[in-house]
Enzyme design. Structure first.
Site, PDB file in Angstrom:
ATOM      1  N   HIS A 180      38.397  12.171  13.810  1.00  0.00           N
ATOM      2  CA  HIS A 180      39.437  11.609  14.683  1.00  0.00           C
ATOM      3  C   HIS A 180      40.546  12.628  14.911  1.00  0.00           C
ATOM      4  O   HIS A 180      40.981  13.288  13.971  1.00  0.00           O
ATOM      5  CB  HIS A 180      40.036  10.341  14.052  1.00  0.00           C
ATOM      6  CG  HIS A 180      39.147   9.133  14.188  1.00  0.00           C
ATOM      7  ND1 HIS A 180      39.543   7.873  13.820  1.00  0.00           N
ATOM      8  CD2 HIS A 180      37.878   9.012  14.675  1.00  0.00           C
ATOM      9  CE1 HIS A 180      38.559   7.019  14.073  1.00  0.00           C
ATOM     10  NE2 HIS A 180      37.536   7.682  14.580  1.00  0.00           N
TER      11      HIS A 180
ATOM     12  N   TYR B 175      47.656   1.535  13.851  1.00  0.00           N
ATOM     13  CA  TYR B 175      48.655   1.039  12.888  1.00  0.00           C
ATOM     14  C   TYR B 175      49.672   0.233  13.705  1.00  0.00           C
ATOM     15  O   TYR B 175      50.340   0.796  14.569  1.00  0.00           O
ATOM     16  CB  TYR B 175      49.368   2.194  12.196  1.00  0.00           C
ATOM     17  CG  TYR B 175      48.531   2.907  11.147  1.00  0.00           C
ATOM     18  CD1 TYR B 175      47.567   3.842  11.512  1.00  0.00           C
ATOM     19  CD2 TYR B 175      48.709   2.645   9.788  1.00  0.00           C
ATOM     20  CE1 TYR B 175      46.801   4.494  10.541  1.00  0.00           C
ATOM     21  CE2 TYR B 175      47.957   3.293   8.820  1.00  0.00           C
ATOM     22  CZ  TYR B 175      47.012   4.208   9.201  1.00  0.00           C
ATOM     23  OH  TYR B 175      46.255   4.855   8.244  1.00  0.00           O
TER      24      TYR B 175
ATOM     25  N   PRO C 277      48.498   1.837   0.172  1.00  0.00           N
ATOM     26  CA  PRO C 277      47.432   2.412   1.005  1.00  0.00           C
ATOM     27  C   PRO C 277      47.848   2.850   2.411  1.00  0.00           C
ATOM     28  O   PRO C 277      47.053   3.487   3.099  1.00  0.00           O
ATOM     29  CB  PRO C 277      46.412   1.271   1.088  1.00  0.00           C
ATOM     30  CG  PRO C 277      47.182   0.034   0.848  1.00  0.00           C
ATOM     31  CD  PRO C 277      48.294   0.400  -0.086  1.00  0.00           C
TER      32      PRO C 277
ATOM     33  N   LYS D   9      46.236   7.875   1.396  1.00  0.00           N
ATOM     34  CA  LYS D   9      46.343   9.068   0.548  1.00  0.00           C
ATOM     35  C   LYS D   9      45.631   8.997  -0.800  1.00  0.00           C
ATOM     36  O   LYS D   9      45.383  10.038  -1.421  1.00  0.00           O
ATOM     37  CB  LYS D   9      47.837   9.372   0.264  1.00  0.00           C
ATOM     38  CG  LYS D   9      48.579   9.901   1.449  1.00  0.00           C
ATOM     39  CD  LYS D   9      48.118  11.299   1.793  1.00  0.00           C
ATOM     40  CE  LYS D   9      48.547  11.706   3.173  1.00  0.00           C
ATOM     41  NZ  LYS D   9      47.592  12.443   3.925  1.00  0.00           N
TER      42      LYS D   9
ATOM     43  N   TYR E 181      50.041  13.113   7.405  1.00  0.00           N
ATOM     44  CA  TYR E 181      48.855  12.249   7.477  1.00  0.00           C
ATOM     45  C   TYR E 181      47.577  13.097   7.437  1.00  0.00           C
ATOM     46  O   TYR E 181      46.651  12.807   6.680  1.00  0.00           O
ATOM     47  CB  TYR E 181      48.894  11.402   8.761  1.00  0.00           C
ATOM     48  CG  TYR E 181      47.874  10.276   8.772  1.00  0.00           C
ATOM     49  CD1 TYR E 181      48.268   8.952   8.606  1.00  0.00           C
ATOM     50  CD2 TYR E 181      46.516  10.524   8.954  1.00  0.00           C
ATOM     51  CE1 TYR E 181      47.339   7.923   8.609  1.00  0.00           C
ATOM     52  CE2 TYR E 181      45.580   9.497   8.955  1.00  0.00           C
ATOM     53  CZ  TYR E 181      46.005   8.201   8.791  1.00  0.00           C
ATOM     54  OH  TYR E 181      45.082   7.182   8.788  1.00  0.00           O
TER      55      TYR E 181
HETATM   56  P1  FAD Z   1      38.948   5.161  -9.599  1.00  0.00           P
HETATM   57  O1  FAD Z   1      38.172   5.191  -8.339  1.00  0.00           O
HETATM   58  O2  FAD Z   1      39.704   3.938  -9.923  1.00  0.00           O
HETATM   59  O3  FAD Z   1      37.935   5.490 -10.789  1.00  0.00           O
HETATM   60  C1  FAD Z   1      38.295   5.325 -12.134  1.00  0.00           C
HETATM   61  C2  FAD Z   1      37.057   4.996 -12.934  1.00  0.00           C
HETATM   62  O4  FAD Z   1      37.386   4.943 -14.308  1.00  0.00           O
HETATM   63  C3  FAD Z   1      36.516   3.626 -12.554  1.00  0.00           C
HETATM   64  O5  FAD Z   1      35.151   3.739 -12.192  1.00  0.00           O
HETATM   65  C4  FAD Z   1      36.743   2.805 -13.800  1.00  0.00           C
HETATM   66  O6  FAD Z   1      35.762   1.800 -13.976  1.00  0.00           O
HETATM   67  C5  FAD Z   1      36.687   3.863 -14.886  1.00  0.00           C
HETATM   68  N1  FAD Z   1      37.336   3.434 -16.129  1.00  0.00           N
HETATM   69  C6  FAD Z   1      38.437   2.659 -16.286  1.00  0.00           C
HETATM   70  N2  FAD Z   1      38.703   2.435 -17.576  1.00  0.00           N
HETATM   71  C7  FAD Z   1      37.755   3.107 -18.275  1.00  0.00           C
HETATM   72  C8  FAD Z   1      37.488   3.251 -19.661  1.00  0.00           C
HETATM   73  N3  FAD Z   1      38.243   2.623 -20.573  1.00  0.00           N
HETATM   74  N4  FAD Z   1      36.431   4.011 -20.056  1.00  0.00           N
HETATM   75  C9  FAD Z   1      35.654   4.624 -19.122  1.00  0.00           C
HETATM   76  N5  FAD Z   1      35.847   4.504 -17.786  1.00  0.00           N
HETATM   77  C10 FAD Z   1      36.890   3.764 -17.371  1.00  0.00           C
HETATM   78  N6  FAD Z   1      43.035   4.545  -1.060  1.00  0.00           N
HETATM   79  C11 FAD Z   1      43.119   4.900   0.199  1.00  0.00           C
HETATM   80  O7  FAD Z   1      43.438   6.061   0.456  1.00  0.00           O
HETATM   81  N7  FAD Z   1      42.848   4.006   1.206  1.00  0.00           N
HETATM   82  C12 FAD Z   1      42.455   2.718   0.926  1.00  0.00           C
HETATM   83  O8  FAD Z   1      42.178   1.934   1.823  1.00  0.00           O
HETATM   84  C13 FAD Z   1      42.351   2.312  -0.381  1.00  0.00           C
HETATM   85  N8  FAD Z   1      41.967   1.051  -0.705  1.00  0.00           N
HETATM   86  C14 FAD Z   1      41.912   0.703  -2.028  1.00  0.00           C
HETATM   87  C15 FAD Z   1      41.535  -0.574  -2.391  1.00  0.00           C
HETATM   88  C16 FAD Z   1      41.496  -0.947  -3.739  1.00  0.00           C
HETATM   89  C17 FAD Z   1      41.110  -2.372  -4.110  1.00  0.00           C
HETATM   90  C18 FAD Z   1      41.847  -0.012  -4.748  1.00  0.00           C
HETATM   91  C19 FAD Z   1      41.838  -0.406  -6.202  1.00  0.00           C
HETATM   92  C20 FAD Z   1      42.190   1.276  -4.376  1.00  0.00           C
HETATM   93  C21 FAD Z   1      42.229   1.639  -3.027  1.00  0.00           C
HETATM   94  N9  FAD Z   1      42.567   2.935  -2.645  1.00  0.00           N
HETATM   95  C22 FAD Z   1      42.653   3.274  -1.368  1.00  0.00           C
HETATM   96  C23 FAD Z   1      42.831   3.959  -3.607  1.00  0.00           C
HETATM   97  C24 FAD Z   1      41.600   4.834  -3.843  1.00  0.00           C
HETATM   98  O9  FAD Z   1      40.445   4.044  -3.836  1.00  0.00           O
HETATM   99  C25 FAD Z   1      41.820   5.506  -5.163  1.00  0.00           C
HETATM  100  O10 FAD Z   1      42.961   6.338  -5.037  1.00  0.00           O
HETATM  101  C26 FAD Z   1      40.634   6.326  -5.654  1.00  0.00           C
HETATM  102  O11 FAD Z   1      39.559   5.477  -5.992  1.00  0.00           O
HETATM  103  C27 FAD Z   1      41.034   7.139  -6.861  1.00  0.00           C
HETATM  104  O12 FAD Z   1      39.918   7.670  -7.492  1.00  0.00           O
HETATM  105  P2  FAD Z   1      39.885   7.842  -9.065  1.00  0.00           P
HETATM  106  O13 FAD Z   1      38.553   8.434  -9.336  1.00  0.00           O
HETATM  107  O14 FAD Z   1      41.105   8.511  -9.518  1.00  0.00           O
HETATM  108  O15 FAD Z   1      39.987   6.355  -9.657  1.00  0.00           O
HETATM  109  C1  DHB Z   2      41.823   2.655   5.705  1.00  0.00           C
HETATM  110  C2  DHB Z   2      42.677   2.358   4.689  1.00  0.00           C
HETATM  111  C3  DHB Z   2      43.981   2.791   4.757  1.00  0.00           C
HETATM  112  O1  DHB Z   2      44.821   2.534   3.761  1.00  0.00           O
HETATM  113  C4  DHB Z   2      44.436   3.513   5.832  1.00  0.00           C
HETATM  114  O2  DHB Z   2      45.728   3.888   5.887  1.00  0.00           O
HETATM  115  C5  DHB Z   2      43.574   3.804   6.847  1.00  0.00           C
HETATM  116  C6  DHB Z   2      42.251   3.375   6.773  1.00  0.00           C
HETATM  117  C7  DHB Z   2      40.416   2.187   5.624  1.00  0.00           C
HETATM  118  O3  DHB Z   2      40.069   1.517   4.635  1.00  0.00           O
HETATM  119  O4  DHB Z   2      39.651   2.445   6.544  1.00  0.00           O
END
Ligand code: FAD
Ligand code: DHB
Length: 391
Positions: A72, A201, A294, A298, A384
Site C-alpha cells: 500500500h 482510519y 493498536p 506498531k 507510520y
Molecule cells: P506474542 O506474540 O505475545 O508472543 C509471546 C509468546 O510467549 C506467546 O506465544 C505466549 O504464549 C508465550 N508465553 C507467554 N508466557 C509464557 C511462559 N510462561 N512460558 C513460555 N512461553 C510463554 N499489533 C499490531 O500492530 N496491530 C494489531 O492489530 C494488533 N492486534 C492485536 C490483537 C491482540 C488481541 C493482541 C494481544 C495483540 C495485538 N497486536 C497488534 C500486537 C501484536 O500482535 C504484538 O505486538 C506481537 O504479537 C508481539 O509479538 P511477541 O512475539 O513479542 O509477543
Molecule cells: C490492522 C490493525 C491495526 O491496529 C492497524 O492500525 C491497522 C491494521 C489490522 O489488523 O489489519
C-alpha cells in the site's frame, strides 16, 4: 538441555530471533506455553512496515510475502464528509504491506521446522534462574509432565505481555511506565472483499472505526467500544450498521459492503514500557518489554525491530566475545520503542471519541492539519511507514 540462547515464547519475536540467530551460527531452544496451533491461529496484527519487510526478505522469509502481501502506498484519514489520502511513497519514499501476523508466524514456523529448530510447545511452570551469572537457566515442565532445565549463555524473554521474563528483573533495577485508555476495539474478520483499496482510519463522533483487510476476499474491521464490552452483545447487524455510519457509507458515492462475520473479539488498549531491556544475561524483546495501543499498527513491527537489533548483538557476544552491541541493545531499542509509543498514543488520541467537545475540536483541527500541510502529513507518514531499524 544445554544451548547458547534459551528463548522464552514462540510468537513472532521468539521465532524470528531463533531464525536470525541460526543464520549467524548461534544455537537456540524455544520454549512456548501454548500449542503450535494456538500460536499460529491468533488473529492479531496486519500491517508490516517497509523495514520489517526488508528484514524478513533478507532473512529468507520473503518468498510467500512477495507473492501474497498487498503493498500500500498510504492510508485514508477521514471524518464526516471528508476523506483524504496520505501517500507515504510520495512523502517519504516508503510503503507499507498488508500481510497478517498469522502469515508471518506460518512462514517462521515452516522455516524453523525445515531447519530442525528445537521448540518445546505446551510447557508449563516456566521459571528463570541465575540471570546475573554466566550460566543462566530456565526450568519448566514439558508437555509430558517431565521437569526440565535448559542451561544457556543467554536467556531472551520473548514471552509477550503476560510472560514471566519482565518480572525476573530485580525490583531495584526495573522501571515501568503505563497508560490505559478508556476505550477498546471490537475487531471482526469477514468473508467479504474489502470495500477500499487502502486502509481507512475514520474519526466519527460515535467513535473511531478502521477498515483494514487480509486478502482480496477477507476484510478486517474495527470499532471503538467502551472498556468492558462483551463482543457477543454486538449483533452482526449492529456491527455493520455502526461501521457503515462511522466509515461514511453513502458519502461521495462510497459504499461499505457487508458480509459473513467469521471472528469477533474485543481488544483492550494500553501503553506500557519497562526498562531496561537487558539485565545481566537476560534480554527482553517484543511485547515482554513494551505494549502499544493498536492504532499506529506498531506492535508487531516493534517486536521485529527488537530482534533485528538483538540477533547480531548476541552473535557478536557469543561468537566473538564482543559485548559492545549487547551493552548498547537496551538503549538503542528503547529509542525506537519510545518513538512508537508516542506515535501510537498520538494516533489513538487524535482518532478516538472521548465525549469531550473541546477534545473533539482539537482532534478535527489536528486531522485538518495532517491532511492539508505537507509538514503534518510527512510527520505521520514517516512514523507510520516506519523508521529504519536502529533509529
Ligand atoms: P506474542 O506474540 O505475545 O508472543 C509471546 C509468546 O510467549 C506467546 O506465544 C505466549 O504464549 C508465550 N508465553 C507467554 N508466557 C509464557 C511462559 N510462561 N512460558 C513460555 N512461553 C510463554 N499489533 C499490531 O500492530 N496491530 C494489531 O492489530 C494488533 N492486534 C492485536 C490483537 C491482540 C488481541 C493482541 C494481544 C495483540 C495485538 N497486536 C497488534 C500486537 C501484536 O500482535 C504484538 O505486538 C506481537 O504479537 C508481539 O509479538 P511477541 O512475539 O513479542 O509477543
Ligand atoms: C490492522 C490493525 C491495526 O491496529 C492497524 O492500525 C491497522 C491494521 C489490522 O489488523 O489489519
Amino acid at each position: 538441555m544445554r544451548t547458547q540462547v534459551a528463548i522464552i515464547g514462540a510468537g513472532p519475536a521468539g521465532m524470528l530471533l531463533a531464525h536470525l540467530l541460526a543464520a549467524e551460527g548461534v544455537e537456540s531452544i524455544v520454549l512456548e506455553i501454548r500449542s503450535q496451533a494456538y500460536v499460529a491461529g491468533r488473529i492479531r496484527a496486519g500491517i508490516l512496515e517497509q523495514s520489517t519487510v526488508d528484514l524478513l526478505r533478507s532473512a529468507g522469509l520473503g518468498e510467500r510475502l512477495d507473492r501474497e502481501a498487498f503493498e500500500h502506498r498510504g492510508i485514508y484519514l477521514q471524518w464526516p464528509d471528508e476523506r483524504h489520502h496520505l501517500d507515504f511513497v510520495e512523502l517519504t519514499g516508503r510503503s507499507v504491506f498488508v500481510y497478517g501476523q498469522t502469515q508471518v508466524q506460518k512462514d517462521l514456523v515452516a522455516a524453523r521446522e525445515a531447519a530442525g529448530q528445537e521448540v518445546h510447545y505446551e510447557i508449563s511452570d516456566t521459571v528463570l534462574h541465575d540471570l546475573e551469572s554466566d550460566e543462566p537457566s530456565v526450568t519448566f515442565t514439558d508437555s509430558s509432565g517431565v521437569a526440565q532445565r535448559v542451561t544457556a549463555s543467554v536467556v531472551v524473554g520473548c514471552d509477550g505481555s503476560f510472560g514471566p521474563s519482565r518480572a525476573a528483573l530485580p525490583d531495584g533495577v526495573r522501571r515501568s511506565w503505563e497508560k490505559t485508555y478508556p476505550h477498546s476495539w471490537l475487531g471482526i474478520l469477514a468473508d467479504v472483499a474489502p470495500s477500499t483499496d487502502e486502509l481507512i482510519y475514520a474519526w466519527h463522533p460515535d467513535g473511531f472505526a478502521l477498515h483494514s483487510m487480509r486478502s482480496s476476499t477477507v476484510s478486517r474491521l474495527y470499532l471503538q467500544v467502551p472498556n468492558g464490552t462483551d463482543a457477543q452483545t454486538w449483533s452482526d447487524d449492529r456491527i455493520w450498521e455502526s461501521l457503515a455510519t462511522r466509515l461514511g457509507h453513502g458519502e461521495g458515492g462510497w459504499k461499505l459492503t457487508p458480509g459473513p462475520i467469521t471472528e469477533k473479539s474485543v481488544l483492550p488498549m494500553r501503553s506500557f514500557v519497562q526498562t531496561p531491556m537487558r539485565h545481566g544475561r537476560l534480554f527482553l524483546a517484543g511485547d515482554s518489554a513494551h505494549i502499544v495501543p493498536p492504532t499506529g499498527a506498531k506492535g508487531l513491527n516493534l517486536a521485529v525491530a527488537d530482534v533485528g537489533l538483538l540477533a547480531p548483538a548476541l552473535a557478536a557476544l557469543l561468537l566473538g566475545g564482543d559485548s559492545r552491541l549487547a551493552d548498547a541493545y537496551s538503549e538503542t531499542a528503547l529509542r525506537r520503542v519510545w518513538r512508537c509509543t508516542h506515535f501510537s498514543w498520538w494516533m489513538t488520541t487524535m482518532l478516538h471519541a472521548t465525549g469531550d467537545p473541546f477534545d473533539e475540536q482539537l482532534q478535527l483541527s489536528q486531522l485538518r492539519w495532517v491532511t492539508s500541510s505537507e509538514a503534518g502529513a510527512t510527520g505521520l507518514a514517516e512514523n507510520y511507514a516506519g523508521l529504519p531499524i536502529g533509529f
